[in-house]
Design a protein around this motif. Structure first.
Motif, short mmCIF file in Angstrom:
data_model
loop_
_atom_site.label_atom_id
_atom_site.label_comp_id
_atom_site.label_asym_id
_atom_site.label_seq_id
_atom_site.Cartn_x
_atom_site.Cartn_y
_atom_site.Cartn_z
N LYS A 49 5.45 -5.41 17.69
CA LYS A 49 5.43 -4.09 18.34
C LYS A 49 4.42 -3.14 17.71
O LYS A 49 4.68 -1.95 17.49
N ASN A 51 1.20 -0.92 17.78
CA ASN A 51 0.50 -0.17 18.81
C ASN A 51 -0.88 -0.83 19.04
O ASN A 51 -1.65 -0.99 18.09
N ASP A 54 -3.82 0.56 17.32
CA ASP A 54 -3.82 0.66 15.86
C ASP A 54 -4.64 -0.48 15.25
O ASP A 54 -4.09 -1.46 14.72
#
Ligand code: DC
Length: 220
Positions: A49, A51, A54
């Protein structure tokens, strides 16, 4: 026979992977699906999970990932992800992850290691242009979008997924666009590569076309 490298590039759904796998079997050399490596990293990003924007977390993850290709199976950190990396979620995210320069650098160096001491057939987007610019054989596959979408639909069906053709076509176009227009190692035909339009070819013809070209040169 001397060691050699075969690079096969082109957009998705042109038949690169299937052709490369059979060809490698026929020539008794290693086959590396470089797209599977980008897919495995994408799978891990989704699983953890992270992002998708990122980049630094994704780069860290790629650095520490234990990625293995064994026959048709793909493992990441010990998990067999062969099936999972073909999911729609991974397919729709992979182009965004493979845009990241550092991710590419890490995976490209792994890809080069495969060819250190053996012959290899590798397919992807930048194999003839970036990974192995001195490859002994370079092929560039093309195919019309309708046929590519139909082939992808069959791939998904084989994995138990029913997806409308229009949706696949749209995603293919989106992915083509990102792959061809990204800053890092965009999808390009290497100028010395042989173009193979697979629109009206069956797999056996594709394999045969490459096999004949390779064998005739290796014999010389
Ligand atoms: O070949 P494939 O569809 O499994 O590849 C999945 C994605 O991975 C593709 O959309 C772009 C990326 N890719 C890449 O950037 N460079 C490669 N050598 C292989 C794949």
């Amino acid at each position: 026979m001397r060691n050699f490298v075969v690079a096969i590039d082109g957009p998705s759904g042109t038949g690169k992977s299937t052709t490369a796998r059979i060809l490698a079997d026929k020539l008794k050399v290693l086959y590396i699906d470089s797209g599977a490596m980008y897919r495995a990293i994408t799978y891990l990003v989704l699983k953890k999970k992270i992002n998708p924007t990122d980049s630094s977390k994704i780069i860290e993850l790629t650095k520490s990932a234990d990625l293995k290709l064994e026959g048709e199976n793909v493992y990441i950190n010990g998990e067999d992800v062969t099936k999972q990396i073909r999911s729609l979620e991974v397919t729709n995210r992979v182009s965004a992850i493979s845009k990241i320069r550092e991710v590419r650098e890490i995976l490209v160096s792994k890809q080069r290691e495969f060819a250190n001491s053996q012959s290899v057939i590798m397919d992807g987007r930048d194999i003839g242009t970036v990974v192995f610019p001195n490859a002994d054989f370079k092929f560039y596959f093309t195919c019309d979008i309708k046929t590519r979408a139909a082939r992808r639909q069959q791939d998904f069906r084989d994995h138990g997924l029913k997806i409308p053709l229009d949706k696949i076509k749209l995603e293919l176009k989106k992915r083509d666009d990102i792959d061809a227009n990204r800053k890092e190692s965009p999808l390009r035909k290497a100028k010395e590569s042989i173009e193979v339009d697979t629109t009206n070819m069956i797999i056996e013809e594709q394999v045969d076309c490459l096999y004949k070209k390779i064998i005739s040169q290796l014999d010389n």
